[in-house]
Design an enzyme around this catalytic site. Sequence first.
Site, short mmCIF file in Angstrom:
data_model
loop_
_atom_site.label_atom_id
_atom_site.label_comp_id
_atom_site.label_asym_id
_atom_site.label_seq_id
_atom_site.Cartn_x
_atom_site.Cartn_y
_atom_site.Cartn_z
N TYR A 1 -10.29 16.16 -5.27
CA TYR A 1 -8.89 15.28 -6.89
C TYR A 1 -8.69 16.05 -7.24
CZ TYR A 1 -8.21 12.03 -10.77
OH TYR A 1 -7.25 11.16 -11.87
N ASP B 1 1.16 -1.27 -0.27
CA ASP B 1 0.08 0.06 0.35
C ASP B 1 0.86 1.10 -0.19
OD1 ASP B 1 -1.76 2.16 0.32
OD2 ASP B 1 -3.30 1.25 2.26
N ALA C 1 -10.66 9.41 -18.18
CA ALA C 1 -10.13 7.67 -19.01
C ALA C 1 -10.94 6.74 -18.62
CB ALA C 1 -8.83 7.28 -18.31
#
Length: 267
Positions: A161, A69, A194
């Site tokens: 984001y 991670d 995308a």
Amino acid sequence: MSGTTGIPDAPPTADTVGPFAGSRALVTGGASGIGLATARRLAADGARVAVLDIAVDDLPGPLLGLRADVTDDDAVRAAVRSAVDVMGGLDVLVNNAGVGAAGTVEENDDTEWLRVLDVNLLGIVRVTRAALPALRASDRAAVVNTCSIAATAGLPRRALYSASKGAVLSLTLAMAADHLADGIRVNCVNPGTADTPWIGRLLDAAPDPAAERATLVARQPMGRLVTAEEVAAAICHLADPACAATTGTALAVDGGMAGLRLPAPPR
């Protein structure tokens, strides 16, 4: 596939062909979407490729799976060390691991802000920091970060984001300046929307998935979503040793979203 099963102990032979023949590459977030497309392309072009992700059991050969991670510095250091040991060095680092977030500044609490920044920004810091000694030893070192159109364009309900990807863009430029003397090139790609598993999950959660997809398609001048393979091609272009004079660059892969201003279609 996990462990080192998919990669032979010996380096590629002189018969290996492709722009990355003899290269050793590490791709984070490489188990799906853009990361997997990039790992596959690098391998097809001659590189030995390690994938760092939180789940690597289903990786296709000949990719080396390393479970870690990117928010865990100890796990990152161990995974990068394993990749370097198995492959005998590192020439290409693709910092692709990331998570999405939707909402305005009101709609995500501090915990969510810290979670997304921890993955999207600090994840790049941790992996690159661990990889730098091996990259400095390479004669063709390249780092490519996966950024986003959200770093340069205001998109609705993407405050968190966008902030994380704006930081990635700035970090890319700073890294390019810091490590030029080390012989390490640093660039990033800025994909438009995308067609990846994350976008699929976002659409599935929408009240009207078909209408939401149509909205995403309509905002891209090319009239379709970007494919993971198209972004992977751009990443590999920037990492290619033939692009030895390219550093500190953000390459848009967005169907014209960043630069084109087309007239609205007639109603």
